[in-house]
Design an enzyme around this catalytic site. Structure first.
Site, PDB file in Angstrom:
ATOM      1  N   PRO A   9       2.309   7.722  -4.460  1.00  0.00           N
ATOM      2  CA  PRO A   9       3.594   7.394  -4.663  1.00  0.00           C
ATOM      3  C   PRO A   9       4.003   6.094  -4.024  1.00  0.00           C
ATOM      4  CG  PRO A   9       3.739   9.134  -3.406  1.00  0.00           C
ATOM      5  CD  PRO A   9       2.261   9.006  -3.856  1.00  0.00           C
ATOM      6  N   ASN A  10       4.756   5.231  -4.887  1.00  0.00           N
ATOM      7  CA  ASN A  10       5.575   3.900  -4.627  1.00  0.00           C
ATOM      8  C   ASN A  10       4.578   2.888  -4.542  1.00  0.00           C
ATOM      9  OD1 ASN A  10       8.143   5.083  -4.508  1.00  0.00           O
ATOM     10  ND2 ASN A  10       7.623   6.300  -2.741  1.00  0.00           N
ATOM     11  N   ARG A  17       7.709  -4.170  -2.609  1.00  0.00           N
ATOM     12  CA  ARG A  17       8.066  -2.967  -1.595  1.00  0.00           C
ATOM     13  C   ARG A  17       7.740  -3.597  -0.286  1.00  0.00           C
ATOM     14  NH1 ARG A  17       5.066   2.619  -0.268  1.00  0.00           N
ATOM     15  NH2 ARG A  17       6.516   3.549   0.793  1.00  0.00           N
ATOM     16  N   TYR A  22       3.828  -4.079   3.618  1.00  0.00           N
ATOM     17  CA  TYR A  22       2.921  -3.901   2.624  1.00  0.00           C
ATOM     18  C   TYR A  22       2.297  -5.288   2.009  1.00  0.00           C
ATOM     19  CZ  TYR A  22       4.050   1.137   2.783  1.00  0.00           C
ATOM     20  OH  TYR A  22       4.462   2.128   3.387  1.00  0.00           O
ATOM     21  N   ASN A  69      -5.668   6.133  -1.394  1.00  0.00           N
ATOM     22  CA  ASN A  69      -4.364   5.983  -0.847  1.00  0.00           C
ATOM     23  C   ASN A  69      -3.441   7.013  -1.165  1.00  0.00           C
ATOM     24  OD1 ASN A  69      -1.992   5.200   0.441  1.00  0.00           O
ATOM     25  ND2 ASN A  69      -2.741   2.897   0.576  1.00  0.00           N
ATOM     26  N   ALA A  72       2.807   8.765   0.618  1.00  0.00           N
ATOM     27  CA  ALA A  72       3.501   9.777   1.254  1.00  0.00           C
ATOM     28  C   ALA A  72       2.893  11.126   1.246  1.00  0.00           C
ATOM     29  CB  ALA A  72       5.013   9.873   0.946  1.00  0.00           C
ATOM     30  N   GLU A  93     -10.108   7.435   2.715  1.00  0.00           N
ATOM     31  CA  GLU A  93      -8.782   7.445   2.861  1.00  0.00           C
ATOM     32  C   GLU A  93      -8.349   5.960   3.388  1.00  0.00           C
ATOM     33  OE1 GLU A  93      -6.625  10.791   3.782  1.00  0.00           O
ATOM     34  OE2 GLU A  93      -5.262   9.565   5.054  1.00  0.00           O
ATOM     35  N   HIS A  95      -5.158   3.129   4.106  1.00  0.00           N
ATOM     36  CA  HIS A  95      -3.805   2.925   4.320  1.00  0.00           C
ATOM     37  C   HIS A  95      -3.498   1.551   4.535  1.00  0.00           C
ATOM     38  CE1 HIS A  95      -2.712   7.262   4.102  1.00  0.00           C
ATOM     39  NE2 HIS A  95      -3.869   7.529   4.962  1.00  0.00           N
ATOM     40  N   ARG A 102       3.676   3.826  12.701  1.00  0.00           N
ATOM     41  CA  ARG A 102       4.902   4.103  12.018  1.00  0.00           C
ATOM     42  C   ARG A 102       5.933   5.175  12.664  1.00  0.00           C
ATOM     43  NH1 ARG A 102       4.137   2.596   6.353  1.00  0.00           N
ATOM     44  NH2 ARG A 102       6.325   2.778   6.377  1.00  0.00           N
TER      45      ARG A 102
END
Length: 136
Positions: A9-10, A17, A22, A69, A72, A93, A95, A102
């Site tokens: 998502p996103n 964004r 990012y 990735n 969320a 994975e 990120h 964070r």
């Protein structure tokens, strides 16, 4: 090798964004350069904001390796974690940000245990590093 890069998502908003986190490069532009760096591989891309669509895409099983990735979903999707557990192919994975710098809720990945490795905090270069790790 057929490599599926799957974003959650996103991540369709990359480039606009929160550029301070990012970056300002879109995934489409980055993918073009990634494919040029690795012409020996067939790199496919999929992004969805919907958990079930991500699971369905993984279960299509038309790839040799997966770079994911989960966005969320990383922090709470046991459904994606279970799906990854049942895919017996190399999985990395990624990120873009360092999730350990964070918010506290972002510092835990429920999906990572079902992958072969995790890259966090290298920006979009994390995808490049993930491809390199799959070549070993």
């Amino acid at each position: 090798m057929k490599i599926l890069i799957l974003n959650g998502p996103n991540l369709n908003l990359l480039g606009t964004r929160e550029p301070e986190i990012y970056g300002n490069v879109s995934m489409e532009n980055f993918l073009e350069s990634l494919k040029n760096k690795f012409p020996q591989h067939e790199i496919r891309y999929y992004q969805s904001n919907v958990e079930g669509e991500i699971i369905n895409r993984i279960q299509e099983d038309d790839f040799d390796a997966l770079i994911i990735n989960p966005g969320a979903f990383t922090h709470y999707s046991y459904a994606i974690a279970d799906c990854l557990k049942n895919i017996l192919k190399p999985k990395v994975e990624v990120h873009i940000s360092n999730i350990y710098k964070r918010e506290e809720f972002r510092q835990k990945s429920v999906t990572a245990a079902n992958t072969d490795g995790v890259l966090s905090g290298f920006g979009l270069s994390g995808y490049h590093l993930a491809v390199l790790s799959l070549e070993v």
